[in-house]
Design a protein around this motif. Structure first.
Motif, short mmCIF file in Angstrom:
data_model
loop_
_atom_site.label_atom_id
_atom_site.label_comp_id
_atom_site.label_asym_id
_atom_site.label_seq_id
_atom_site.Cartn_x
_atom_site.Cartn_y
_atom_site.Cartn_z
N ASN A 21 -31.30 -78.55 22.06
CA ASN A 21 -30.78 -77.54 22.97
C ASN A 21 -31.85 -76.50 23.31
N GLN A 22 -32.59 -76.08 22.30
CA GLN A 22 -33.62 -75.07 22.52
C GLN A 22 -34.70 -75.54 23.49
N LEU A 23 -35.20 -76.75 23.27
CA LEU A 23 -36.27 -77.26 24.13
C LEU A 23 -35.83 -77.34 25.58
N GLU A 24 -34.57 -77.71 25.79
CA GLU A 24 -34.04 -77.80 27.16
C GLU A 24 -33.86 -76.41 27.77
N GLU A 25 -33.25 -75.50 27.02
CA GLU A 25 -32.93 -74.18 27.59
C GLU A 25 -34.17 -73.31 27.78
N ASN A 26 -35.20 -73.51 26.96
CA ASN A 26 -36.41 -72.69 27.07
C ASN A 26 -37.48 -73.33 27.95
N ASP A 27 -37.18 -74.46 28.56
CA ASP A 27 -38.18 -75.19 29.33
C ASP A 27 -38.75 -74.34 30.47
N HIS A 28 -37.89 -73.70 31.24
CA HIS A 28 -38.36 -72.90 32.38
C HIS A 28 -39.12 -71.67 31.89
N THR A 29 -38.61 -71.02 30.86
CA THR A 29 -39.27 -69.82 30.34
C THR A 29 -40.67 -70.13 29.82
N THR A 30 -40.80 -71.24 29.09
CA THR A 30 -42.12 -71.59 28.55
C THR A 30 -43.06 -72.04 29.66
N ASP A 31 -42.54 -72.64 30.72
CA ASP A 31 -43.37 -72.97 31.89
C ASP A 31 -44.00 -71.71 32.47
N LYS A 32 -43.16 -70.71 32.72
CA LYS A 32 -43.64 -69.45 33.30
C LYS A 32 -44.58 -68.72 32.35
N LEU A 33 -44.22 -68.70 31.08
CA LEU A 33 -45.04 -68.00 30.10
C LEU A 33 -46.39 -68.69 29.95
N GLY A 34 -46.39 -70.02 29.93
CA GLY A 34 -47.65 -70.75 29.84
C GLY A 34 -48.56 -70.46 31.01
N SER A 35 -47.99 -70.40 32.22
CA SER A 35 -48.79 -70.07 33.41
C SER A 35 -49.36 -68.67 33.31
N HIS A 36 -48.54 -67.74 32.83
CA HIS A 36 -49.01 -66.35 32.70
C HIS A 36 -50.16 -66.25 31.70
N LEU A 37 -50.05 -66.95 30.57
CA LEU A 37 -51.08 -66.87 29.55
C LEU A 37 -52.38 -67.52 30.01
N ARG A 38 -52.29 -68.57 30.82
CA ARG A 38 -53.51 -69.15 31.38
C ARG A 38 -54.19 -68.16 32.33
N LEU A 39 -53.38 -67.38 33.03
CA LEU A 39 -53.92 -66.42 33.99
C LEU A 39 -54.58 -65.24 33.29
N VAL A 40 -53.91 -64.67 32.29
CA VAL A 40 -54.43 -63.45 31.66
C VAL A 40 -55.43 -63.75 30.54
N SER A 41 -55.39 -64.96 29.99
CA SER A 41 -56.33 -65.39 28.95
C SER A 41 -56.49 -64.33 27.85
N PRO A 42 -55.51 -64.23 26.95
CA PRO A 42 -55.56 -63.20 25.89
C PRO A 42 -56.84 -63.28 25.07
N LYS A 43 -57.32 -62.11 24.65
CA LYS A 43 -58.53 -62.06 23.83
C LYS A 43 -58.26 -62.60 22.43
N PHE A 44 -57.09 -62.31 21.91
CA PHE A 44 -56.70 -62.81 20.60
C PHE A 44 -55.18 -62.76 20.50
N ILE A 45 -54.66 -63.37 19.44
CA ILE A 45 -53.22 -63.43 19.21
C ILE A 45 -52.92 -62.73 17.89
N TYR A 46 -51.92 -61.87 17.94
CA TYR A 46 -51.53 -61.04 16.78
C TYR A 46 -50.09 -61.41 16.45
N ILE A 47 -49.85 -61.85 15.22
CA ILE A 47 -48.54 -62.38 14.86
C ILE A 47 -47.87 -61.50 13.81
N VAL A 48 -46.62 -61.15 14.08
CA VAL A 48 -45.85 -60.28 13.19
C VAL A 48 -44.63 -61.03 12.67
N GLY A 49 -44.43 -61.03 11.36
CA GLY A 49 -43.25 -61.64 10.75
C GLY A 49 -43.18 -61.32 9.28
#
Length: 334
Positions: A21-49
């Motif tokens: 269910n998750q993979l199907e429902e998040n498909d469009h969001t991850t498409d857009k997010l992936g395109s955005h990240l390719r465009l902005v090219s983050p310098k690094f990734i910071y993970i909080v948990g």
């Protein structure tokens, strides 16, 4: 599954359907997010948990550094919540990982990150939580309600969300294709033979869980469940680091568990484990339940099987897996 089946097991068994269910429902969001990240090219990734979410962050560190080449940093939330300092995160991608989205120090980290100029993405199960509202983009875990203390399906849906994100970001068609098979592979793992039993742990007073790469990342989660759900003292180690000092604890009745994932690090990990065996040490191997499994998906199948097995270990040790001693459903950190 019967009425007597522990809720811990019931929730773990929901995972294949939840991931589908998750993979199907998040498909469009991850498409857009992936395109955005390719465009902005983050310098690094910071993970909080925190807790299991932090272990998912360890998985993400290996995943994103291997697949994108971008350096990944694990957060130290107390820097903000306890010491009141801010981190310079301008140009960073910040991943907030949380089941509840209600731990105050994690929320504070999200606010600090946005004020510092970061792009904040939340992998959160509760879509109505305060943390979800603080994020620029939300990737909901879609795991459903968690009724028991020990996280299972929320951990696994976090890992699948991370995989979907990196596949879209990097245009990795092989990984994207493999993800379509993930729900079925998880179901196969549920039906597979146990990978850990109480008999393996009966003579162990203290336990080291050894892994390499992704195996080390999930060794952290395995360790938490051994301690929290089975009251077994355990510590995670990279097999590459264990020989640098901790191996001296062997004389103190330290048991060894090896997380065996058949990926690029497998040969190096096995070489180190074999050296321990040749030295006369007993090593119990936790093998991935599906032999022919795409490398990036194998950690999820191993954890899926482990969650089901660890409930049986707890029961045989006289512990209720739904109510392990001393634990709370949600741990609040400030």
């Amino acid at each position: 599954m019967t009425a007597s089946t522990p809720l811990f097991v019931q929730e773990a068994l929901e995972t294949p359907e939840r991931i589908a269910n998750q993979l199907e429902e998040n498909d469009h969001t991850t498409d857009k997010l992936g395109s955005h990240l390719r465009l902005v090219s983050p310098k690094f990734i910071y993970i909080v948990g925190r807790g299991s979410s932090d272990h998912a962050g360890s998985f993400a560190k290996y995943l994103f550094e291997i697949e994108t080449g971008i350096p990944v940093v694990g957060a130290t939330p107390s820097v903000t919540s306890a010491y009141g300092s801010s981190i310079k995160l301008d140009g960073a991608l910040v991943l907030m990982i949380s089941q509840s989205g209600r731990s105050q120090d994690v929320i504070d980290q999200a606010r600090m990150a946005k004020l510092s100029g970061a792009y904040v993405v939340g992998l959160v199960n509760d879509e109505n939580s305060p943390l979800a509202e603080e994020c620029d983009v939300l990737l909901p875990l879609k795991a459903g309600g968690q009724k028991v203390i020990g996280a299972t399906k929320t951990v696994l849906t976090t890992l699948s969300a991370l995989l979907q994100l990196v596949a879209k970001w990097t245009h990795n068609k092989e990984l994207s294709s493999a993800l379509y098979k993930l729900p079925d592979l998880m179901e196969q793992a549920c039906q597979s033979e146990p990978i850990i039993t109480n008999a393996m742990l009966n003579s162990i007073e203290h336990c080291a869980v050894l892994g390499r790469g992704f195996g080390y990342a999930i060794a952290k989660e395995i360790t938490m469940k051994l301690m929290g759900n089975c009251c077994i003292h355990a510590e995670p180690f990279s097999s590459a680091e264990f020989a640098h000092g901790a191996v001296g604890m062997i004389d103190k009745k330290l048991g060894l568990l090896s997380v065996d994932l058949r990926d690029e690090a497998f040969a190096k990990h096995q070489q180190q484990i074999q050296e321990f065996i040749d030295a006369g040490l007993t090593v119990h191997k936790l093998k991935q339940p599906i032999f022919n499994c795409p490398e990036r998906l194998a950690p999820l199948t191993l954890l899926q099987r482990f969650y089901l097995d660890i409930a049986n270990v707890a029961i045989e040790r006289g512990i209720d897996p739904d109510r392990p001693p001393g634990m709370q459903k949600m741990i609040k950190t400030f």
